[in-house]
Design an enzyme around this catalytic site. Structure first.
Site, PDB file in Angstrom:
ATOM      1  N   CYS A 161       0.840  -1.202   0.000  1.00  0.00           N
ATOM      2  CA  CYS A 161       0.000   0.000   0.000  1.00  0.00           C
ATOM      3  C   CYS A 161       0.877   1.254   0.000  1.00  0.00           C
ATOM      4  O   CYS A 161       1.834   1.346   0.773  1.00  0.00           O
ATOM      5  CB  CYS A 161      -0.916  -0.004   1.225  1.00  0.00           C
ATOM      6  SG  CYS A 161      -2.015   1.434   1.270  1.00  0.00           S
TER       7      CYS A 161
ATOM      8  N   CYS B 257      -0.270   5.120   6.783  1.00  0.00           N
ATOM      9  CA  CYS B 257      -1.032   4.983   8.025  1.00  0.00           C
ATOM     10  C   CYS B 257      -0.155   4.280   9.069  1.00  0.00           C
ATOM     11  O   CYS B 257       0.291   3.154   8.863  1.00  0.00           O
ATOM     12  CB  CYS B 257      -2.310   4.198   7.783  1.00  0.00           C
ATOM     13  SG  CYS B 257      -3.370   4.927   6.500  1.00  0.00           S
TER      14      CYS B 257
ATOM     15  N   CYS C  82      -0.772   0.624  10.499  1.00  0.00           N
ATOM     16  CA  CYS C  82      -1.045  -0.468   9.560  1.00  0.00           C
ATOM     17  C   CYS C  82       0.206  -1.228   9.145  1.00  0.00           C
ATOM     18  O   CYS C  82       1.205  -0.632   8.718  1.00  0.00           O
ATOM     19  CB  CYS C  82      -1.753   0.088   8.329  1.00  0.00           C
ATOM     20  SG  CYS C  82      -2.251  -1.200   7.158  1.00  0.00           S
TER      21      CYS C  82
ATOM     22  N   CYS D  14     -17.231  -9.509   4.456  1.00  0.00           N
ATOM     23  CA  CYS D  14     -16.490  -8.264   4.275  1.00  0.00           C
ATOM     24  C   CYS D  14     -15.228  -8.522   3.457  1.00  0.00           C
ATOM     25  O   CYS D  14     -14.343  -9.258   3.901  1.00  0.00           O
ATOM     26  CB  CYS D  14     -16.120  -7.672   5.632  1.00  0.00           C
ATOM     27  SG  CYS D  14     -17.535  -7.459   6.734  1.00  0.00           S
TER      28      CYS D  14
ATOM     29  N   CYS E 191     -20.009  -6.521   2.207  1.00  0.00           N
ATOM     30  CA  CYS E 191     -19.411  -5.242   2.561  1.00  0.00           C
ATOM     31  C   CYS E 191     -18.053  -5.166   1.875  1.00  0.00           C
ATOM     32  O   CYS E 191     -17.237  -6.089   2.000  1.00  0.00           O
ATOM     33  CB  CYS E 191     -19.252  -5.125   4.076  1.00  0.00           C
ATOM     34  SG  CYS E 191     -18.490  -3.562   4.617  1.00  0.00           S
TER      35      CYS E 191
ATOM     36  N   CYS F 162     -20.656   2.087   6.404  1.00  0.00           N
ATOM     37  CA  CYS F 162     -19.960   1.412   7.500  1.00  0.00           C
ATOM     38  C   CYS F 162     -18.672   2.191   7.753  1.00  0.00           C
ATOM     39  O   CYS F 162     -17.816   2.283   6.876  1.00  0.00           O
ATOM     40  CB  CYS F 162     -19.656  -0.039   7.125  1.00  0.00           C
ATOM     41  SG  CYS F 162     -18.670  -0.943   8.342  1.00  0.00           S
TER      42      CYS F 162
ATOM     43  N   ARG G 129     -19.921  -2.623  16.217  1.00  0.00           N
ATOM     44  CA  ARG G 129     -19.204  -3.897  16.107  1.00  0.00           C
ATOM     45  C   ARG G 129     -17.852  -3.816  16.811  1.00  0.00           C
ATOM     46  O   ARG G 129     -17.068  -2.904  16.553  1.00  0.00           O
ATOM     47  CB  ARG G 129     -19.009  -4.255  14.624  1.00  0.00           C
ATOM     48  CG  ARG G 129     -18.286  -5.561  14.385  1.00  0.00           C
ATOM     49  CD  ARG G 129     -18.514  -6.083  12.975  1.00  0.00           C
ATOM     50  NE  ARG G 129     -18.082  -5.180  11.914  1.00  0.00           N
ATOM     51  CZ  ARG G 129     -18.874  -4.323  11.271  1.00  0.00           C
ATOM     52  NH1 ARG G 129     -20.144  -4.207  11.594  1.00  0.00           N
ATOM     53  NH2 ARG G 129     -18.398  -3.562  10.303  1.00  0.00           N
TER      54      ARG G 129
END
Length: 324
Positions: free
Chosen positions: A68, A72, A75, A112, A144, A204, A274
């Site tokens: 990626c 972040c 992560c 998901c 999702c 979400c 959740r």
């Protein structure tokens, strides 16, 4: 703290659709441990009103891992991470379908599908749409998709393919966002959520707690989600992964996690809340208590970290008197 609010009054305020004050929100987060059961009971009044004693299950597939370009700090898949994780391009459609079958077998209501990256290129996006259509044709699952930053045109195509909801977490407050990521900003994230909403897809969006944010940042995150009228709210608790900039952060304990869940229930009374990543690591033996403010969990593993055995999750739900 000498003066504590009446937790049942907060529940009544929440059930009436009114917003608790910032001082009350801070009191929820800063309350002493000896009142945690009172807070949970009050939060459960709100949760029970909207969700009864039901627990929703979600199954997560890391369909594309690593590589990626974003930075972040939490992560393990980011460009600045040296964490030892599996890195692979988008999984074959057959592999994704097998995972959807596993989700159906575990009685998960939502499958998901997550891919790493800033935003999907056209080739990958097309393959995601194909996989969605195949899953819809074979399984009675809600889908999702978590695909990074999305344009309005992309969310419209996801809706046409049958995607039920799109996940895109705000992660933290607007003020603290710059401390966790510099390659995109908070407004990029809120714009994606607004694009999802405009396409008629269920929104979400949640956050990651324990990244060094203040109590005010926790409250501001919840308020941002309320303002966006997000439908489903995953609450992640940071797992400090070796090789990431946040590897040394150990900010949470089980009682604090429970207070955070209570706060989100008071501010977001009707939303699906959740308990997501970090549930097993941070709540530990108090996991069942998390089901009193929250009404949903992931069953199975997370993106690059393992969850507890599905059998244990199902036993926990049943033993606490909840039903799927």
């Amino acid at each position: 703290m000498t003066h504590l609010p009446n937790w049942n009054k907060l529940a009544e305020c929440s059930l009436a659709g009114k917003l608790i004050t910032r001082d009350e929100a801070l009191a929820v987060l800063r309350a002493p441990d000896e009142v945690i059961l009172e807070q949970l009971a009050a939060a459960y009044r709100v949760r029970r009103h909207y969700w009864g004693n039901k627990v929703r299950l979600h199954f997560l597939l890391n369909a594309q891992s690593g590589l990626c370009p974003e930075d972040c700090h939490y992560c393990s898949q980011s460009k600045i991470s040296t964490a030892e994780i599996e890195k692979y391009p988008l999984l074959a459609k057959e592999t994704i379908l097998e995972a959807a079958g596993r989700a159906a077998q575990l009685k998960a209501g939502t499958f998901c599908m997550v891919i790493s990256g800033r935003s999907p290129g056209e080739k990958v996006f097309g393959r995601v749409l194909e996989a969605v259509q195949e899953i819809k044709a074979n399984y009675d699952l809600k889908i999702c998709a978590c695909l990074g930053l999305l344009s309005e045109e992309q969310t419209q195509r996801l809706a046409a393919a049958g995607v039920d909801r799109v996940n895109h977490n705000l992660n933290t407050s607007e003020d603290y966002h710059g401390e966790i990521c510099t390659t995109h900003n908070f407004s990029d994230r809120t714009q994606t959520v607004q694009n999802v909403k405009a396409a008629g897809i269920t929104t979400c969006s949640g956050g990651i707690l324990g990244m060094g944010e203040s109590d005010d940042d926790v409250i501001d995150l919840a308020l941002s989600l309320r303002k966006l009228e997000v439908t489903s709210v995953p609450i992640n608790f940071l797992i400090p992964i070796p090789g990431t900039p946040f590897e040394a952060l150990e900010k949470l304990n089980p009682r604090q996690c429970l207070r955070i869940l209570c706060l989100f229930r008071f501010i977001l009374p009707s939303q699906e809340i959740r308990i997501a990543g970090g549930r097993e690591v941070h709540l530990r033996s108090l996991q069942p208590l998390g089901l009193y403010p929250a009404n949903s969990i992931f069953i199975g593993d997370y993106l690059t970290t393992a969850g507890q055995a599905a059998k244990m999750d199902l036993e926990m739900i049943r033993d606490a008197g909840f039903v799927l």
